[in-house]
Motif scaffolding. Structure first.
Motif, PDB file in Angstrom:
ATOM      1  N   LYS A   1       0.825  -1.217   0.000  1.00 44.11           N
ATOM      2  CA  LYS A   1       0.000   0.000   0.000  1.00 44.11           C
ATOM      3  C   LYS A   1       0.854   1.260   0.000  1.00 44.11           C
ATOM      4  O   LYS A   1       0.598   2.195  -0.775  1.00 44.11           O
ATOM      5  CB  LYS A   1      -0.934  -0.002   1.210  1.00 44.11           C
ATOM      6  N   ILE A   2       1.873   1.291   0.845  1.00 42.74           N
ATOM      7  CA  ILE A   2       2.695   2.497   0.890  1.00 42.74           C
ATOM      8  C   ILE A   2       3.565   2.613  -0.353  1.00 42.74           C
ATOM      9  O   ILE A   2       3.824   3.707  -0.849  1.00 42.74           O
ATOM     10  CB  ILE A   2       3.553   2.569   2.175  1.00 42.74           C
ATOM     11  N   ARG A   3       3.993   1.477  -0.904  1.00 46.45           N
ATOM     12  CA  ARG A   3       4.740   1.527  -2.179  1.00 46.45           C
ATOM     13  C   ARG A   3       3.886   2.165  -3.263  1.00 46.45           C
ATOM     14  O   ARG A   3       4.353   3.000  -4.050  1.00 46.45           O
ATOM     15  CB  ARG A   3       5.158   0.116  -2.584  1.00 46.45           C
ATOM     16  N   ARG A   4       2.624   1.776  -3.333  1.00 45.67           N
ATOM     17  CA  ARG A   4       1.740   2.321  -4.367  1.00 45.67           C
ATOM     18  C   ARG A   4       1.436   3.794  -4.130  1.00 45.67           C
ATOM     19  O   ARG A   4       1.259   4.557  -5.080  1.00 45.67           O
ATOM     20  CB  ARG A   4       0.452   1.486  -4.437  1.00 45.67           C
ATOM     21  N   ASP A   5       1.411   4.178  -2.871  1.00 43.04           N
ATOM     22  CA  ASP A   5       1.239   5.598  -2.549  1.00 43.04           C
ATOM     23  C   ASP A   5       2.448   6.401  -3.039  1.00 43.04           C
ATOM     24  O   ASP A   5       2.302   7.470  -3.622  1.00 43.04           O
ATOM     25  CB  ASP A   5       1.049   5.770  -1.048  1.00 43.04           C
ATOM     26  N   PHE A   6       3.655   5.876  -2.805  1.00 47.67           N
ATOM     27  CA  PHE A   6       4.859   6.533  -3.323  1.00 47.67           C
ATOM     28  C   PHE A   6       4.810   6.609  -4.850  1.00 47.67           C
ATOM     29  O   PHE A   6       5.189   7.616  -5.446  1.00 47.67           O
ATOM     30  CB  PHE A   6       6.122   5.762  -2.912  1.00 47.67           C
ATOM     31  N   HIS A   7       4.339   5.534  -5.473  1.00 48.11           N
ATOM     32  CA  HIS A   7       4.298   5.474  -6.936  1.00 48.11           C
ATOM     33  C   HIS A   7       3.326   6.509  -7.507  1.00 48.11           C
ATOM     34  O   HIS A   7       3.600   7.127  -8.538  1.00 48.11           O
ATOM     35  CB  HIS A   7       3.898   4.069  -7.396  1.00 48.11           C
ATOM     36  N   GLU A   8       2.196   6.656  -6.834  1.00 52.68           N
ATOM     37  CA  GLU A   8       1.188   7.615  -7.302  1.00 52.68           C
ATOM     38  C   GLU A   8       1.603   9.063  -7.055  1.00 52.68           C
ATOM     39  O   GLU A   8       1.121   9.972  -7.736  1.00 52.68           O
ATOM     40  CB  GLU A   8      -0.148   7.364  -6.594  1.00 52.68           C
ATOM     41  N   ASN A   9       2.482   9.257  -6.105  1.00 50.18           N
ATOM     42  CA  ASN A   9       2.858  10.618  -5.697  1.00 50.18           C
ATOM     43  C   ASN A   9       4.378  10.797  -5.726  1.00 50.18           C
ATOM     44  O   ASN A   9       5.004  11.078  -4.701  1.00 50.18           O
ATOM     45  CB  ASN A   9       2.308  10.910  -4.301  1.00 50.18           C
ATOM     46  N   PRO A  10       4.987  10.638  -6.904  1.00 47.14           N
ATOM     47  CA  PRO A  10       6.446  10.726  -7.000  1.00 47.14           C
ATOM     48  C   PRO A  10       6.930  12.171  -6.891  1.00 47.14           C
ATOM     49  O   PRO A  10       6.197  13.110  -7.219  1.00 47.14           O
ATOM     50  CB  PRO A  10       6.723  10.172  -8.403  1.00 47.14           C
ATOM     51  N   GLU A  11       8.159  12.331  -6.423  1.00 46.04           N
ATOM     52  CA  GLU A  11       8.753  13.659  -6.311  1.00 46.04           C
ATOM     53  C   GLU A  11      10.174  13.635  -6.851  1.00 46.04           C
ATOM     54  O   GLU A  11      10.942  12.710  -6.566  1.00 46.04           O
ATOM     55  CB  GLU A  11       8.734  14.128  -4.854  1.00 46.04           C
ATOM     56  N   LEU A  12      10.511  14.643  -7.634  1.00 49.80           N
ATOM     57  CA  LEU A  12      11.820  14.711  -8.256  1.00 49.80           C
ATOM     58  C   LEU A  12      12.918  15.002  -7.240  1.00 49.80           C
ATOM     59  O   LEU A  12      12.654  15.459  -6.119  1.00 49.80           O
ATOM     60  CB  LEU A  12      11.829  15.795  -9.335  1.00 49.80           C
ATOM     61  N   ALA A  13      14.159  14.758  -7.646  1.00 44.39           N
ATOM     62  CA  ALA A  13      15.322  15.032  -6.811  1.00 44.39           C
ATOM     63  C   ALA A  13      15.307  16.470  -6.322  1.00 44.39           C
ATOM     64  O   ALA A  13      15.098  17.405  -7.106  1.00 44.39           O
ATOM     65  CB  ALA A  13      16.601  14.762  -7.605  1.00 44.39           C
ATOM     66  N   GLY A  14      15.481  16.649  -5.033  1.00 45.96           N
ATOM     67  CA  GLY A  14      15.483  17.975  -4.433  1.00 45.96           C
ATOM     68  C   GLY A  14      14.116  18.475  -4.037  1.00 45.96           C
ATOM     69  O   GLY A  14      13.977  19.575  -3.490  1.00 45.96           O
ATOM     70  N   ASN A  15      13.096  17.651  -4.299  1.00 46.24           N
ATOM     71  CA  ASN A  15      11.717  18.074  -4.003  1.00 46.24           C
ATOM     72  C   ASN A  15      10.945  16.971  -3.273  1.00 46.24           C
ATOM     73  O   ASN A  15       9.715  16.905  -3.365  1.00 46.24           O
ATOM     74  CB  ASN A  15      11.003  18.448  -5.306  1.00 46.24           C
ATOM     75  N   GLU A  16      11.640  16.139  -2.508  1.00 42.72           N
ATOM     76  CA  GLU A  16      11.023  14.964  -1.865  1.00 42.72           C
ATOM     77  C   GLU A  16      10.305  15.343  -0.570  1.00 42.72           C
ATOM     78  O   GLU A  16      10.497  14.720   0.481  1.00 42.72           O
ATOM     79  CB  GLU A  16      12.097  13.905  -1.585  1.00 42.72           C
ATOM     80  N   ILE A  17       9.462  16.357  -0.639  1.00 41.09           N
ATOM     81  CA  ILE A  17       8.852  16.950   0.557  1.00 41.09           C
ATOM     82  C   ILE A  17       7.865  15.998   1.225  1.00 41.09           C
ATOM     83  O   ILE A  17       7.992  15.673   2.416  1.00 41.09           O
ATOM     84  CB  ILE A  17       8.159  18.279   0.204  1.00 41.09           C
ATOM     85  N   GLN A  18       6.854  15.573   0.479  1.00 37.75           N
ATOM     86  CA  GLN A  18       5.853  14.673   1.052  1.00 37.75           C
ATOM     87  C   GLN A  18       6.424  13.286   1.312  1.00 37.75           C
ATOM     88  O   GLN A  18       6.040  12.620   2.280  1.00 37.75           O
ATOM     89  CB  GLN A  18       4.641  14.584   0.104  1.00 37.75           C
ATOM     90  N   THR A  19       7.335  12.862   0.449  1.00 35.83           N
ATOM     91  CA  THR A  19       7.994  11.570   0.654  1.00 35.83           C
ATOM     92  C   THR A  19       8.713  11.560   1.997  1.00 35.83           C
ATOM     93  O   THR A  19       8.634  10.587   2.754  1.00 35.83           O
ATOM     94  CB  THR A  19       8.995  11.298  -0.490  1.00 35.83           C
TER      95      THR A  19
END
Length: 428
Positions: free
Chosen positions: A49-67
């Motif tokens: 579930k959390i993997r799929r959440d990361f997949h749906e909400n990706p963040e680029l290098a330097g912008n991993e705020i929600q991650t």
């Protein structure tokens, strides 16, 4: 009456403090592969579930705020100490065992890729032109899973485990910046581990001592802007033909053969050994009244690197000595270098737990890819594993940075189980 009283008293005590009794029993238990499997099975659905959440909400290098926030909260909920002030949006979870002992670090990347490849899953990226097309979402799920399995059993552990969730891997700066901000001098791990999901059969673990990838270099040739298009093409063709080297009959640029039993990485006769391959089509352009020729090359033998620039210079000077301005490497990242002794120990440890041959031997060096985990290995003994995520029967091919990159999520379970066991054994 006496027997009834004792039974009644025992029952009363159990009802009064069931969690304490269970915890005391659990704290005395030794983690085994069976108990680690049970723990992993119990959290597998949550990790998917959390993997799929990361997949749906990706963040680029330097912008991993929600991650960062999701990882931080997950680790806090496990009872770990958490540091977020090392560099960027990185997170370090600290799990202290019951007694002092070895200090082990596990590193995981956080960032996604800037692309919009076909993504044939029900949990597609919600962010335009950003995807987890390299598998870092899988890596994060595995890292969190290992943290949870070990945190549930921390009273049976000696030593400390540091879970490093590293930002900005795709830009090859995150590890370097974390080290520059004194991460390793603060935690001083005895050894460090990491993995990368790739297009091996699901669950296959592969490793080798020393280099896992070829040395990647970007070469740039600058000349006076006096060559015709035809002369430029002929020159680059000459450089390509003069430098390229492969074992007869091998094609190391065909990465789709990495699983082939005869050509692939598990074969002693693998295609992915003893080569120098490079871009056949150089990037050719004019800048500041200069002609620039750019190309990437991949060399397996470190001792050959020093000869590349002189050789290219010699080729150019044969016809264009007066036009030549410079030949240089404009990019030359370090490559993964597995500590020989620690790699042998890690393989033996996993084979002892799961059976001889559990870990496959890698006989080659894969081109085109690399990882800034190499910077950690320059400071501490470290081992970097490949973990298979492909399932051909299901049409799942985990070829990184490629359209329709997909992963069989059962590799999460195998990753958590296997590397939890490795860490537990290394802490003993």
């Amino acid at each position: 009456m006496k027997i009834q009283f004792l039974i009644s008293l025992s029952f009363t005590l159990l009802i009064a403090c069931p969690q304490e009794v269970i915890c005391q029993q659990k704290s005395k238990a030794t983690l085994t592969k069976e108990s680690i499997k049970l723990e992993t099975d119990s959290i597998f659905d949550k990790l998917v579930k959390i993997r799929r959440d990361f997949h749906e909400n990706p963040e680029l290098a330097g912008n991993e705020i929600q991650t960062q926030q999701k990882i931080k909260q997950y680790l806090l909920d496990l009872g770990l100490e958490v540091e977020t002030n090392i560099y960027g949006y990185g997170v370090v979870g600290i799990l202290k065992g019951e007694k002092k002992g070895r200090k082990i670090a596990w590193r995981t990347e956080m960032d996604a890729l800037p692309n919009d490849f076909a993504d044939d899953v029900d949990f597609k990226s919600k962010i335009k032109n950003v995807q987890h097309g390299c598998g870092h979402d899988i890596h994060m799920a595995i890292g969190l899973g290992i943290a949870e399995v070990l945190a549930r059993n921390k009273k049976s552990l000696n030593g400390t485990v540091y879970f490093i969730f590293q930002p900005e891997e795709e830009t090859f700066v995150g590890a370097k910046k974390m080290i520059a901000n004194n991460l390793l001098s603060k935690i001083q791990p005895d050894e460090i581990y990491g993995l990368h999901i790739t297009a091996l059969p699901v669950g296959q673990i592969m490793v080798k001592p020393n280099e896992m990838f070829a040395y990647q270099k970007r070469v740039q040739i600058k000349l006076k802007d006096q060559l015709t298009k035809e002369q430029s093409k002929e020159l680059t063709k000459n450089i390509y033909n003069s430098l390229s080297r492969t074992i007869a009959g091998t094609k190391p640029w065909e990465v789709q053969n990495m699983n082939d039993p005869k050509k692939g990485l598990t074969s002693p006769d693998t295609d992915y050994r003893n080569y120098l391959i490079m871009d056949q089509d150089f990037k050719i352009y004019s800048k500041n009244n200069q002609l620039v020729l750019d190309a990437y090359l991949y060399e397996t033998n470190l001792s050959n690197i020093k000869n590349i620039i002189p050789k290219i210079t010699q080729i150019v000077e044969a016809n264009y000595k007066d036009q030549l301005i410079s030949v240089s490497f404009t990019q030359e990242n370090p490559t993964i270098m597995n500590d020989k002794k620690l790699t042998e120990i890690a393989v033996k440890t996993l084979d002892n737990v799961y059976g001889k041959g559990f870990v496959s031997t890698d006989y080659g060096q894969f081109p085109y890819f690399n990882d800034d985990f190499a910077y950690f290995q320059q400071k501490n003994p470290g081992v970097y594993f490949f973990l298979g995520g492909s399932n051909i029967e299901k049409g799942v091919i985990a070829m990184n940075h490629a359209p329709n990159f997909k992963v069989d999520e059962t590799c999460i379970k195998i990753g958590v189980e296997s590397f939890s066991s490795l860490i537990v054994e290394r802490l003993k």
